[in-house]
Design a protein around this motif. Structure first.
Motif, mmCIF file in Angstrom:
data_model
loop_
_atom_site.group_PDB
_atom_site.id
_atom_site.type_symbol
_atom_site.label_atom_id
_atom_site.label_comp_id
_atom_site.label_asym_id
_atom_site.label_seq_id
_atom_site.Cartn_x
_atom_site.Cartn_y
_atom_site.Cartn_z
ATOM 1 N N ILE A 91 14.910 0.952 30.537
ATOM 2 C CA ILE A 91 14.799 1.248 29.101
ATOM 3 C C ILE A 91 14.049 0.119 28.389
ATOM 4 O O ILE A 91 13.163 0.354 27.571
ATOM 5 N N THR A 92 14.404 -1.104 28.737
ATOM 6 C CA THR A 92 13.824 -2.249 28.032
ATOM 7 C C THR A 92 12.348 -2.434 28.364
ATOM 8 O O THR A 92 11.527 -2.680 27.477
ATOM 9 N N THR A 93 11.990 -2.303 29.648
ATOM 10 C CA THR A 93 10.580 -2.480 30.000
ATOM 11 C C THR A 93 9.747 -1.330 29.431
ATOM 12 O O THR A 93 8.611 -1.546 29.004
ATOM 13 N N ALA A 94 10.319 -0.135 29.387
ATOM 14 C CA ALA A 94 9.572 1.005 28.831
ATOM 15 C C ALA A 94 9.317 0.798 27.340
ATOM 16 O O ALA A 94 8.210 1.038 26.844
ATOM 17 N N ALA A 95 10.338 0.323 26.638
ATOM 18 C CA ALA A 95 10.172 0.084 25.198
ATOM 19 C C ALA A 95 9.149 -1.028 24.971
ATOM 20 O O ALA A 95 8.305 -0.946 24.073
ATOM 21 N N ALA A 96 9.204 -2.061 25.799
ATOM 22 C CA ALA A 96 8.240 -3.163 25.678
ATOM 23 C C ALA A 96 6.831 -2.651 25.963
ATOM 24 O O ALA A 96 5.870 -3.014 25.282
ATOM 25 N N ALA A 97 6.705 -1.793 26.975
ATOM 26 C CA ALA A 97 5.397 -1.244 27.340
ATOM 27 C C ALA A 97 4.771 -0.519 26.161
ATOM 28 O O ALA A 97 3.579 -0.662 25.871
ATOM 29 N N THR A 98 5.592 0.237 25.454
ATOM 30 C CA THR A 98 5.103 1.028 24.334
ATOM 31 C C THR A 98 4.541 0.128 23.240
ATOM 32 O O THR A 98 3.433 0.317 22.752
ATOM 33 N N GLU A 99 5.316 -0.871 22.881
ATOM 34 C CA GLU A 99 4.877 -1.754 21.792
ATOM 35 C C GLU A 99 3.686 -2.619 22.228
ATOM 36 O O GLU A 99 2.738 -2.818 21.478
ATOM 37 N N ILE A 100 3.749 -3.099 23.454
ATOM 38 C CA ILE A 100 2.686 -3.987 23.928
ATOM 39 C C ILE A 100 1.361 -3.236 24.062
ATOM 40 O O ILE A 100 0.308 -3.744 23.676
ATOM 41 N N ALA A 101 1.399 -2.023 24.581
ATOM 42 C CA ALA A 101 0.162 -1.246 24.713
ATOM 43 C C ALA A 101 -0.438 -0.984 23.333
ATOM 44 O O ALA A 101 -1.655 -1.103 23.132
ATOM 45 N N GLN A 102 0.426 -0.662 22.394
ATOM 46 C CA GLN A 102 -0.056 -0.349 21.047
ATOM 47 C C GLN A 102 -0.704 -1.577 20.407
ATOM 48 O O GLN A 102 -1.821 -1.516 19.878
ATOM 49 N N LEU A 107 -4.721 -1.401 32.347
ATOM 50 C CA LEU A 107 -3.326 -1.787 32.145
ATOM 51 C C LEU A 107 -2.595 -0.805 31.236
ATOM 52 O O LEU A 107 -1.484 -0.368 31.540
ATOM 53 N N THR A 108 -3.214 -0.426 30.134
ATOM 54 C CA THR A 108 -2.482 0.410 29.170
ATOM 55 C C THR A 108 -2.280 1.834 29.679
ATOM 56 O O THR A 108 -1.221 2.428 29.449
ATOM 57 N N ARG A 109 -3.263 2.373 30.395
ATOM 58 C CA ARG A 109 -3.045 3.732 30.924
ATOM 59 C C ARG A 109 -1.921 3.723 31.956
ATOM 60 O O ARG A 109 -1.196 4.697 32.113
ATOM 61 N N ARG A 110 -1.786 2.602 32.650
ATOM 62 C CA ARG A 110 -0.673 2.496 33.605
ATOM 63 C C ARG A 110 0.652 2.328 32.867
ATOM 64 O O ARG A 110 1.663 2.922 33.239
ATOM 65 N N LEU A 111 0.637 1.509 31.815
ATOM 66 C CA LEU A 111 1.878 1.361 31.037
ATOM 67 C C LEU A 111 2.354 2.718 30.523
ATOM 68 O O LEU A 111 3.538 3.042 30.588
ATOM 69 N N TRP A 112 1.409 3.501 30.026
ATOM 70 C CA TRP A 112 1.781 4.812 29.474
ATOM 71 C C TRP A 112 2.279 5.767 30.559
ATOM 72 O O TRP A 112 3.106 6.631 30.296
ATOM 73 N N SER A 113 1.733 5.651 31.759
ATOM 74 C CA SER A 113 2.187 6.537 32.842
ATOM 75 C C SER A 113 3.488 6.045 33.462
ATOM 76 O O SER A 113 4.412 6.811 33.697
ATOM 77 N N ALA A 115 12.022 8.944 36.163
ATOM 78 C CA ALA A 115 12.904 9.458 35.105
ATOM 79 C C ALA A 115 12.472 8.761 33.834
ATOM 80 O O ALA A 115 12.221 7.561 33.840
ATOM 81 N N SER A 116 12.376 9.516 32.735
ATOM 82 C CA SER A 116 11.814 8.955 31.510
ATOM 83 C C SER A 116 12.769 7.959 30.856
ATOM 84 O O SER A 116 13.978 7.983 31.106
ATOM 85 N N GLU A 117 12.213 7.123 30.013
ATOM 86 C CA GLU A 117 13.012 6.181 29.218
ATOM 87 C C GLU A 117 14.123 6.940 28.496
ATOM 88 O O GLU A 117 15.277 6.523 28.467
ATOM 89 N N ARG A 118 13.743 8.083 27.945
ATOM 90 C CA ARG A 118 14.680 8.875 27.179
ATOM 91 C C ARG A 118 15.879 9.331 28.044
ATOM 92 O O ARG A 118 17.024 9.295 27.620
ATOM 93 N N ARG A 119 15.570 9.755 29.268
ATOM 94 C CA ARG A 119 16.658 10.199 30.164
ATOM 95 C C ARG A 119 17.613 9.064 30.495
ATOM 96 O O ARG A 119 18.832 9.248 30.523
ATOM 97 N N TRP A 120 17.037 7.893 30.776
ATOM 98 C CA TRP A 120 17.895 6.743 31.086
ATOM 99 C C TRP A 120 18.749 6.389 29.878
ATOM 100 O O TRP A 120 19.938 6.091 30.011
#
Lengths: 373, 326
Positions: free
Chosen positions: B251-262, B282-288, B294-299
């Motif tokens: 959850i934490t790395t996914a949330a970080a990925a979102t903000e960092i890519a943006q 890097l960013t296309r990988r972060l988004w994928s 399992a998605s951030e949301r599911r976790w």
């Protein structure tokens, strides 16, 4: 530190705090509330903690401390905050003044002040901010002029929490006016009952009185009340900030609201949105807690993790805000009252990311570090 | 050599290989047996620990490199726990439900199978049953190429009465899922660090209004926001490595990925959206990757449900578990 904590020492400390807070709460001796480390003042409770060795925990035993680690202290502070216990009387002295005096003070000053912090007798307020020096702390104008046997202090501090209860003030004052504002600052311990000290309340938006203005008019401070080196106060203040910013109180100020959110989410049953929201918050709390632990461990290793503490405070304050906002996904947010968890936390919340370094200041501090590295 | 020393040497080895930009990078990694690091020697691996594997995954990701390290290492680890390892690339996919195996064969259409077109073997993991192994070279198997937005194979595999073998004694579904989540957390963290490094260099060097971009306070503030996200994500991964709180790391790395890519794109301006400039790797990988398996949301949903069931006291006990304090 006098000993290495065993794996169970933190668990024992936690159990001790849980027992004590439950006893006081059940007897109606306190009501849990948000932001209790600033807003819930009860000298009796602080003295009870002192008697059990639960404040001044990291101080050496010879000064009334328990000779424990910062990791052990964290176990206690976070349990107290979780319980919303009335800890404001000793919080500042215990957290940063005792350690500052132990690091930089003379033996005489240590012997005079530290045992009194450890026993809960000395209540400290922080004389840092001034009307013209809030986020720009190095701009302090309060002056200390050398006089026979000590210093004469003149100036004006503001946003001084608990000054109206305090027996002592930590004071940052200018002892030399030079070209560089970071030089010529000195840290002092001042008696609040000294002649020339006056305290004026500032009532906050919740109608509560925690803040004050403190004026110093020709206040004599004996020479031995200087902490550390004259004129080198800035370096010491910066070090102190890792103690001020790196603790659990930067993440748990709105914890009573999180408790309500957990209960309400369970009551709602199958609200998947709410589950996801709660799950994200729990993940963030676990990570913040880990960061607190890492800061405590760094302090135990003799470091002053200023940058990490700044990052922790920034993230923790955002979490405290988001917990309050999350409760708005339930109906518990309607008609907030002054004595409800939500209302109390909401009214306290604007201060979260201001006190101890505004969010913008923390970011710019981190950015400067990044530019250097 | 201490564990951390070995990990550091491993990191610089992988960094060196990745920075060289060789098209045969994967072959080099396989020659060095790096995808099997963490599998004991008696089981056919090179030894080392899961920690070492995380270092390899994180380093590769930091260079924006997509290779089947997560899938291959996991598939081989599953198989090695039950029997002998075979040569060739193995990949893995998780199924929500146990597949219908009829007299040792399976008929199914599987989507989002990573690297299937390149793989020799596929390991299928589902709740409640032993993992199944499929020879992707079998005549009954059809692979349709599909890419995710990172340009990495997430193929459709059609099995028509394809022979499958059950991998008895292999780790249970939940264990495989956790391992994948941990590896993906490390990959996301690595790519997030990569995006950060690229951005920091860019805003330090690119001049506008007569000075480096970093002199603009809003830019500096955004760079600092990236840094605090990394602080958070690093701590989450450290926690997971020590205590098994994999959901929290994910959850934490996914949330970080979102903000960092943006923020990385915002600070790079138009340069960052060109094919030529390496940020998108890097960013296309972060988004994928942030939602892989399992998605951030599911976790988050499942963590939240468990938190509600456990109540405040259960949550608190888990977060402050003593093993992190000893």
């Amino acid at each position: 530190m006098d000993h290495t904590p065993g794996p169970d020492s933190c668990a024992e400390l936690r159990a001790q705090v849980r027992e004590l807070t439950a006893e006081w709460r059940d007897a109606g001796r306190y009501t849990p509330r948000s932001d209790s480390w600033l807003r819930s003042f009860d000298l009796e409770f602080s003295k009870e903690l002192a008697a059990r060795g639960l404040i001044a925990m990291t101080y050496p035993k010879e000064f009334g401390g328990a000779g424990r680690t910062n990791v052990e202290r964290l176990a206690v502070t976070e349990e107290l905050l979780r319980a919303g216990a009335p800890v404001a009387a000793h919080w500042i002295g215990d957290r940063q003044i005792g350690p500052a005096i132990l690091r930089h003070g003379t033996r005489q000053l240590q012997e005079e002040i530290v045992p009194r912090i450890a026993s809960g007798e000395a209540v400290f307020c922080l004389g840092m901010s001034e009307p013209e020096a809030g986020s720009d702390l190095a701009s302090v104008r309060t002056s200390a002029e050398p006089v026979d046997g000590g210093w004469l202090v003149n100036g004006h501090k503001i946003w001084t929490t608990q000054a109206h209860h305090a027996t002592h003030a930590y004071l940052l004052a200018r002892t030399l006016r030079g070209e560089r504002k970071h030089e010529g600052l000195t840290e002092f311990v001042v008696d609040m009952d000294a002649e020339g000290v006056s305290v004026t309340p500032i009532v906050d938006l919740a109608g509560e009185h925690h803040f004050n203005e403190v004026r110093f008019e020709n206040v004599f401070v004996p020479a031995h009340r200087v902490i550390g080196e004259v004129g080198k106060g800035w370096k010491q203040v910066v070090e102190q900030l890792s103690f001020e910013r790196g603790g659990a109180e930067r993440s748990l100020s709105s914890y009573p609201v999180l408790i309500e959110l957990i209960t309400e989410t369970a009551r709602q049953g199958d609200d998947r949105e709410l589950h996801a929201l709660l799950g994200s918050l729990v993940a963030r709390l676990a990570v913040l807690r880990r960061l607190c632990f890492e800061v405590a461990r760094a302090m135990d290793a003799g470091e002053a993790p200023v940058q990490q503490a700044a990052a922790l405070k920034y993230l923790g304050n955002a979490f405290e805000h988001d917990v309050i906002e999350a409760l708005r996904r339930t109906d518990l947010c309607q008609e907030p009252s002054f004595d409800g968890a939500f209302g109390q936390a909401l009214l306290a919340s604007p201060a979260f990311s201001l006190r101890g370094g505004a969010a913008e200041v923390l970011l710019s501090l981190i950015a400067r570090q990044e530019a250097r590295s | 050599m201490s564990r951390s020393q070995f990990a550091e040497e491993l990191r610089s080895l992988v960094d060196g290989l990745a920075a060289a930009g060789s098209p045969d990078l994967w072959d080099s990694l396989v020659d060095l047996d790096l995808p099997r690091i963490g599998i004991d020697e008696e089981r056919g691996g090179p030894g080392g620990s899961l920690y070492d594997l995380l270092v390899v995954v994180e380093s590769l990701a930091g260079h924006g490199i997509g290779v089947p390290i997560v899938e291959a290492s996991t598939a081989d680890w599953v198989v090695s726990r039950a029997g002998d390892l075979a040569d060739g690339l193995a990949t893995v996919v998780l199924l929500d439900e146990a597949p219908d195996v009829a007299s040792g064969t399976l008929t199914a259409e599987l989507t989002s199978v990573p690297w299937a077109r390149d793989a020799a073997r596929l390991v299928l993991c589902a709740p409640g049953v032993a993992p199944l192994q499929v020879d992707l070279g079998d005549v009954s198997v059809t692979v349709r190429n599909v890419d995710n937005i990172a340009g990495e194979p997430r193929d459709t595999v059609v099995l028509t009465a394809t022979p499958v073998t059950s991998v008895e004694g292999a780790p249970a579904y939940a264990e495989v899922r956790e391992r994948l989540a941990l590896l993906w957390s490390a990959a996301v963290l690595g790519a997030a660090h990569g995006a950060y490094r690229l951005t920091r260099t860019y805003v330090s060097e690119r001049e506008q209004f007569g000075a480096p971009l970093l002199k603009i306070p809003a830019v500096a503030g955004n760079l600092a926001r990236m840094r605090v996200q990394l602080v958070q994500a690093d701590a989450a991964l450290a926690l997971a490595r020590e205590g098994g709180a994999v959901d929290i790391a994910r959850i934490t790395t996914a949330a970080a990925a979102t903000e960092i890519a943006q923020i990385a794109h915002q600070l790079h301006g138009a340069m960052g959206i060109t094919e030529e400039y390496p940020l998108h790797r890097l960013t296309r990988r972060l988004w994928s990757w942030r939602d892989a398996v399992a998605s951030e949301r599911r976790w988050a949903e499942s963590l939240g449900r468990r938190a509600a069931d456990a109540g405040e006291s259960g949550v608190w006990t888990r977060i402050t578990a003593t093993h992190t304090e000893g």
